[in-house]
Design an enzyme around this catalytic site. Sequence first.
Site, PDB file in Angstrom:
ATOM      1  N   GLY A  30     -19.897 -34.101  36.264  1.00 11.81           N
ATOM      2  CA  GLY A  30     -19.180 -34.341  37.364  1.00 11.81           C
ATOM      3  C   GLY A  30     -17.896 -33.794  37.546  1.00 11.81           C
ATOM      4  O   GLY A  30     -17.099 -33.923  36.396  1.00 11.81           O
ATOM      5  N   ASN A  31     -17.259 -33.857  38.742  1.00 15.18           N
ATOM      6  CA  ASN A  31     -15.913 -33.111  39.072  1.00 15.18           C
ATOM      7  C   ASN A  31     -15.196 -33.369  40.190  1.00 15.18           C
ATOM      8  O   ASN A  31     -15.855 -33.728  41.335  1.00 15.18           O
ATOM      9  CB  ASN A  31     -15.749 -31.648  38.466  1.00 15.18           C
ATOM     10  CG  ASN A  31     -16.970 -30.952  39.215  1.00 15.18           C
ATOM     11  OD1 ASN A  31     -17.010 -30.847  40.353  1.00 15.18           O
ATOM     12  ND2 ASN A  31     -17.461 -30.471  38.413  1.00 15.18           N
ATOM     13  N   SER A  79     -13.194 -28.037  32.113  1.00 12.38           N
ATOM     14  CA  SER A  79     -14.606 -27.964  32.115  1.00 12.38           C
ATOM     15  C   SER A  79     -14.893 -28.748  30.678  1.00 12.38           C
ATOM     16  O   SER A  79     -14.622 -28.539  29.832  1.00 12.38           O
ATOM     17  CB  SER A  79     -15.021 -26.743  31.926  1.00 12.38           C
ATOM     18  OG  SER A  79     -16.561 -26.616  32.054  1.00 12.38           O
ATOM     19  N   GLY A  80     -16.273 -29.597  30.872  1.00 16.89           N
ATOM     20  CA  GLY A  80     -16.819 -30.171  29.824  1.00 16.89           C
ATOM     21  C   GLY A  80     -15.954 -31.307  29.034  1.00 16.89           C
ATOM     22  O   GLY A  80     -16.427 -31.773  27.952  1.00 16.89           O
ATOM     23  N   SER A  87     -13.019 -26.667  35.399  1.00 15.67           N
ATOM     24  CA  SER A  87     -14.529 -26.836  35.757  1.00 15.67           C
ATOM     25  C   SER A  87     -15.283 -25.731  36.350  1.00 15.67           C
ATOM     26  O   SER A  87     -14.928 -24.856  36.970  1.00 15.67           O
ATOM     27  CB  SER A  87     -14.750 -28.192  36.886  1.00 15.67           C
ATOM     28  OG  SER A  87     -15.795 -28.013  37.528  1.00 15.67           O
ATOM     29  N   SER A  88     -16.430 -25.788  35.767  1.00 15.52           N
ATOM     30  CA  SER A  88     -17.317 -24.777  36.110  1.00 15.52           C
ATOM     31  C   SER A  88     -17.859 -24.528  37.562  1.00 15.52           C
ATOM     32  O   SER A  88     -18.350 -23.510  37.988  1.00 15.52           O
ATOM     33  CB  SER A  88     -18.798 -24.789  35.316  1.00 15.52           C
ATOM     34  OG  SER A  88     -19.446 -26.183  35.286  1.00 15.52           O
ATOM     35  N   ASP A  89     -17.174 -25.821  38.147  1.00 19.69           N
ATOM     36  CA  ASP A  89     -17.844 -25.697  39.561  1.00 19.69           C
ATOM     37  C   ASP A  89     -16.353 -25.265  40.464  1.00 19.69           C
ATOM     38  O   ASP A  89     -16.236 -25.190  41.702  1.00 19.69           O
ATOM     39  CB  ASP A  89     -18.096 -27.021  40.155  1.00 19.69           C
ATOM     40  CG  ASP A  89     -19.493 -27.281  39.703  1.00 19.69           C
ATOM     41  OD1 ASP A  89     -19.649 -28.308  38.834  1.00 19.69           O
ATOM     42  OD2 ASP A  89     -20.505 -26.548  39.821  1.00 19.69           O
ATOM     43  N   HIS A 126     -18.192 -33.170  43.059  1.00 14.21           N
ATOM     44  CA  HIS A 126     -19.492 -32.814  42.840  1.00 14.21           C
ATOM     45  C   HIS A 126     -20.066 -33.869  41.422  1.00 14.21           C
ATOM     46  O   HIS A 126     -19.387 -34.060  40.651  1.00 14.21           O
ATOM     47  CB  HIS A 126     -19.750 -31.328  42.330  1.00 14.21           C
ATOM     48  CG  HIS A 126     -21.136 -31.045  41.380  1.00 14.21           C
ATOM     49  ND1 HIS A 126     -22.164 -31.308  42.369  1.00 14.21           N
ATOM     50  CD2 HIS A 126     -21.498 -30.524  40.298  1.00 14.21           C
ATOM     51  CE1 HIS A 126     -23.178 -31.073  41.639  1.00 14.21           C
ATOM     52  NE2 HIS A 126     -22.618 -30.377  40.408  1.00 14.21           N
ATOM     53  N   HIS A 141     -24.138 -35.579  39.784  1.00  9.03           N
ATOM     54  CA  HIS A 141     -25.490 -35.368  39.788  1.00  9.03           C
ATOM     55  C   HIS A 141     -26.373 -36.825  39.631  1.00  9.03           C
ATOM     56  O   HIS A 141     -27.073 -37.034  39.100  1.00  9.03           O
ATOM     57  CB  HIS A 141     -25.982 -34.705  38.290  1.00  9.03           C
ATOM     58  CG  HIS A 141     -25.464 -33.289  38.222  1.00  9.03           C
ATOM     59  ND1 HIS A 141     -26.354 -32.357  38.264  1.00  9.03           N
ATOM     60  CD2 HIS A 141     -24.395 -32.773  38.308  1.00  9.03           C
ATOM     61  CE1 HIS A 141     -25.624 -31.211  37.956  1.00  9.03           C
ATOM     62  NE2 HIS A 141     -24.233 -31.610  37.957  1.00  9.03           N
ATOM     63  N   ASP A 168     -21.752 -45.006  59.720  1.00  8.42           N
ATOM     64  CA  ASP A 168     -20.455 -45.191  59.321  1.00  8.42           C
ATOM     65  C   ASP A 168     -19.853 -43.855  58.929  1.00  8.42           C
ATOM     66  O   ASP A 168     -18.773 -43.417  59.489  1.00  8.42           O
ATOM     67  CB  ASP A 168     -20.013 -46.520  58.570  1.00  8.42           C
ATOM     68  CG  ASP A 168     -20.267 -47.536  59.412  1.00  8.42           C
ATOM     69  OD1 ASP A 168     -20.536 -48.917  58.611  1.00  8.42           O
ATOM     70  OD2 ASP A 168     -20.713 -47.809  60.602  1.00  8.42           O
ATOM     71  N   HIS A 219     -30.140 -29.275  42.979  1.00  4.18           N
ATOM     72  CA  HIS A 219     -28.980 -29.470  42.051  1.00  4.18           C
ATOM     73  C   HIS A 219     -28.180 -30.754  42.041  1.00  4.18           C
ATOM     74  O   HIS A 219     -28.440 -31.629  41.349  1.00  4.18           O
ATOM     75  CB  HIS A 219     -27.808 -28.348  42.436  1.00  4.18           C
ATOM     76  CG  HIS A 219     -26.748 -28.345  41.802  1.00  4.18           C
ATOM     77  ND1 HIS A 219     -25.775 -27.338  41.732  1.00  4.18           N
ATOM     78  CD2 HIS A 219     -26.281 -29.121  40.660  1.00  4.18           C
ATOM     79  CE1 HIS A 219     -24.709 -27.665  40.851  1.00  4.18           C
ATOM     80  NE2 HIS A 219     -24.940 -28.508  40.029  1.00  4.18           N
ATOM     81  N   TYR A 251     -12.027 -49.337  61.598  1.00  2.00           N
ATOM     82  CA  TYR A 251     -12.432 -49.915  60.277  1.00  2.00           C
ATOM     83  C   TYR A 251     -11.070 -50.099  59.320  1.00  2.00           C
ATOM     84  O   TYR A 251     -10.383 -49.097  59.137  1.00  2.00           O
ATOM     85  CB  TYR A 251     -13.600 -49.500  59.495  1.00  2.00           C
ATOM     86  CG  TYR A 251     -13.934 -50.029  58.260  1.00  2.00           C
ATOM     87  CD1 TYR A 251     -13.336 -49.507  57.179  1.00  2.00           C
ATOM     88  CD2 TYR A 251     -14.573 -51.361  58.374  1.00  2.00           C
ATOM     89  CE1 TYR A 251     -13.840 -49.935  55.855  1.00  2.00           C
ATOM     90  CE2 TYR A 251     -14.835 -51.837  56.967  1.00  2.00           C
ATOM     91  CZ  TYR A 251     -14.377 -51.197  55.712  1.00  2.00           C
ATOM     92  OH  TYR A 251     -14.651 -51.463  54.471  1.00  2.00           O
TER      93      TYR A 251
HETATM   94  O1  LIG Z   1     -23.873 -28.585  37.544  1.00  2.00           O
HETATM   95  C1  LIG Z   1     -23.281 -28.373  36.594  1.00  2.00           C
HETATM   96  C2  LIG Z   1     -23.549 -27.427  35.436  1.00  2.00           C
HETATM   97  O2  LIG Z   1     -24.730 -26.842  35.914  1.00  2.00           O
HETATM   98  C3  LIG Z   1     -21.399 -29.019  36.261  1.00  2.00           C
HETATM   99  O3  LIG Z   1     -21.484 -29.714  37.805  1.00  2.00           O
HETATM  100  C4  LIG Z   1     -21.465 -29.739  35.281  1.00  2.00           C
HETATM  101  O4  LIG Z   1     -22.236 -30.695  35.258  1.00  2.00           O
HETATM  102  C5  LIG Z   1     -20.076 -30.380  35.215  1.00  2.00           C
HETATM  103  O5  LIG Z   1     -19.262 -29.386  34.942  1.00  2.00           O
HETATM  104  P1  LIG Z   1     -17.740 -29.212  34.353  1.00  2.00           P
HETATM  105  O6  LIG Z   1     -16.879 -29.836  35.708  1.00  2.00           O
HETATM  106  O7  LIG Z   1     -17.600 -30.137  33.225  1.00  2.00           O
HETATM  107  O8  LIG Z   1     -17.375 -27.753  34.284  1.00  2.00           O
END
Ligand SMILES: O=C(CO)[C@@H](O)[C@H](O)COP(=O)(O)O
Length: 235
Positions: A43-44, A63-64, A92-94, A113, A115, A138, A178, A232
Amino acid sequence: MSNDAPLTEVPAHLRTAVDTAKQKVADLHAELPRWELVVWTAGNVSERVRNDQGEDLLVIKPSGVSYDDITAEAMVVCDLDGNLVEGDRSPSSDTAAHAYVYAHMPEVGGVVHTHSTYATAWAARGEEIPCVLTMMADEFGGPIPVGPFAIIGDDSIGRGIVETLRGSRSKAVLMKNHGPFTIGGDAKGAVKAAVLCEEVARAVHVSRQLGEPLPIEQQHVDSLYERYQNVYGQR
Ligand SMILES: O=C(CO)[C@@H](O)[C@H](O)COP(=O)(O)O
């Protein structure tokens, strides 16, 4: 997108704003495991740094990197083409997705982002979360929509987020197969949307185990949304 040469350093007039954003975004990453929205590093969070003298920048996690190791100093700065401007680690990969949202939705100041389990389960089915809870009215002003399937690595995820959320009141989109991406006026608002997105995904799923949830009339959705967004809390 800028036609000028990419920035190679943070402009002096943005130094304080960037450093403030680095601390804020670093601190907000702790909210992801706190609210059980992530496992490992999945997540990021990012925040826009507005620049009235040129292209905006964004601050995002490297990233990572484990959430235990995320500090303000570890954060990286990119331009809205996703180019690294400051930082000694890969962003970040995103980052391309976050950057695309900032470049095409000027009102957005923060992107998250995750999961998170229940929202990701809805994304796996490619089904929007129906607006059957007042909390959804809301915060999201209606259902939480599904965005197109898109492979990480270019701006296709960002494009899918924008085409789904532009013109929607929702602060969350379930990218098919995703997971959720959320937006806000700043990074804290996007984190809040991610927390509430997971909560309503779970509640509606549980409700469906008991039967068919009941929709809320549109007039009530509208009035709940207007109240929550404008009345609110503390003003
Ligand atoms: O969905 C993905 C990878 O497929 C990314 O959202 C990673 O789960 C988080 O990536 P980083 O932010 O650590 O690069």
